[in-house]
Design a protein around this motif. Structure first.
Motif, PDB file in Angstrom:
ATOM      1  N   ARG A  24       0.830  -1.216   0.000  1.00 46.30           N
ATOM      2  CA  ARG A  24       0.000   0.000   0.000  1.00 46.30           C
ATOM      3  C   ARG A  24       0.862   1.263   0.000  1.00 46.30           C
ATOM      4  N   ARG A  28       8.563  -2.068  -3.266  1.00 43.41           N
ATOM      5  CA  ARG A  28       8.775  -3.313  -4.003  1.00 43.41           C
ATOM      6  C   ARG A  28       8.866  -4.443  -3.001  1.00 43.41           C
ATOM      7  N   ALA A  47      -1.243  -7.591  -7.470  1.00 47.36           N
ATOM      8  CA  ALA A  47      -0.794  -7.584  -8.875  1.00 47.36           C
ATOM      9  C   ALA A  47      -0.249  -6.223  -9.307  1.00 47.36           C
ATOM     10  N   ALA A  48      -0.703  -5.152  -8.645  1.00 48.51           N
ATOM     11  CA  ALA A  48      -0.248  -3.817  -9.057  1.00 48.51           C
ATOM     12  C   ALA A  48       1.117  -3.465  -8.451  1.00 48.51           C
ATOM     13  N   THR A  49       1.642  -4.331  -7.594  1.00 47.93           N
ATOM     14  CA  THR A  49       2.897  -4.045  -6.880  1.00 47.93           C
ATOM     15  C   THR A  49       4.066  -4.760  -7.557  1.00 47.93           C
TER      16      THR A  49
END
Ligand code: NDP
Ligand code: 8X3
Length: 265
Positions: A24, A28, A47-49
């Motif tokens: 959040r 990484r 998935a967005a990280t």
């Protein structure tokens, strides 16, 4: 550029909550655990990280080294190592405990933590930047019946953390030992070898710490100014305290003796 955190034991409990918390914040993630399905699930949820998942048993020193050597370039500069993977097995007295359980706890909680630290620390020292966060326990500070080797491993984590601070005093690498008390995760299910009923009883009628509480603390210790080192954080739920010394009085101890353990001083 965003920072990188390596989290051992990211497939459950504290480690998973920390992965979600740091994701959040835009970090990484390198996530480690033995259960591939859980790693896949977490990677899917985040998935967005930018995320690198590795199925790894921290007890395997050679594989720990190989994992670090094989990190993709974008994940090589580790800012935070969260040495969280660990477990308690059993709650029997020392004369009845399973020696295999003892060995597993020592290999995971002590040796695994050392393998990760020894492998990742040189890069931090070279960059003069980084943070090792170890997951200790109140069991490393206070004794309780049945904690024998588990508490011993966490006492190691406590002193090892302090000795790391001593070794790293001339660098800007930080070291923190987090020492939680009662917290609900898969910890007790593991401790009681899959007996969920017994595990549930540990938390019955209590309001324990949650993995999110721990993730908040882990994130906080990384967020203080770079010249500040939080050496340790001891944290319990409000419903937990420390017992008085236990004194066992024998039946035949004379007039006024009580036929039970007397906890008065
Ligand atoms: P969980 O059982 O929920 O999580 C433990 C994690 O450790 C799992 O992700 C597990 O992953 C991983 N793990 C265990 N052994 C290995 C291994 N050999 N190699 C790689 N990963 C491993 O428990 P918690 O989240 O509660 O525990 C996390 C840490 O916090 C532990 O060190 C524990 O001792 C400590 N702690 C827990 C407290 C509590 O009351 N819950 C309180 C104080 C400290 P996998 O099985 O996929 O390998
Ligand atoms: C976990 C907390 O009290 O079960 O380390 O040992 S306790």
């Amino acid at each position: 550029m965003s920072k990188t955190i390596l989290i051992t034991g990211a497939t459950s409990g504290f480690g998973r909550a920390c992965a979600e918390r740091f994701a959040r914040e835009g970090w990484r993630l390198i996530i480690i655990g033995r259960r591939q399905k859980r790693l896949d699930e977490l990677a899917g949820r985040l998935a967005a990280t930018p995320l690198h998942a590795v199925r790894l048993d921290v007890r395997d020193r050679d594989r720990v080294r190989a994992m670090v050597r094989a990190l993709p370039p974008a994940f090589r500069q580790i800012d935070v190592l969260l040495n969280n993977a660990g477990l308690a097995l059993g709650l029997e007295g020392a004369h009845e405990a399973d020696p295999d359980d003892w060995e597993t706890m020592i290999d995971t909680n002590i040796k695994g933590l050392c393998h990760l630290t020894r492998t990742i620390l040189p890069g931090m020292v070279e960059r003069d930047r980084g943070h090792i966060i170890n997951m200790g326990s109140v069991a490393g500070i206070y004794p309780y019946p049945g904690a024998n080797v588990y508490g011993g491993t966490k006492a190691f984590v406590r002193q090892f953390s302090r000795n790391l601070i001593a070794d790293l005093v001339a660098t800007r690498v930080r070291v923190t030992n987090i020492e939680p008390g009662l917290a609900e995760s898969e910890f007790s299910i593991v401790r009681f070898h899959g007996d969920r009923t017994r595990a549930d009883q540990v938390y019955q009628g209590t309001e324990p710490l949650t993995p999110d509480d721990i993730a908040e603390i882990v994130h906080w210790v990384t967020s203080v100014p770079p010249h500040v080192n939080i050496n340790s954080v001891e944290v319990m739920p409000v419903c937990q305290g420390c017992a008085p010394f236990a004194i066992h009085r024998r039946r035949d101890a004379g007039p006024g003796s009580r036929d039970r353990d007397d906890q008065s001083p």
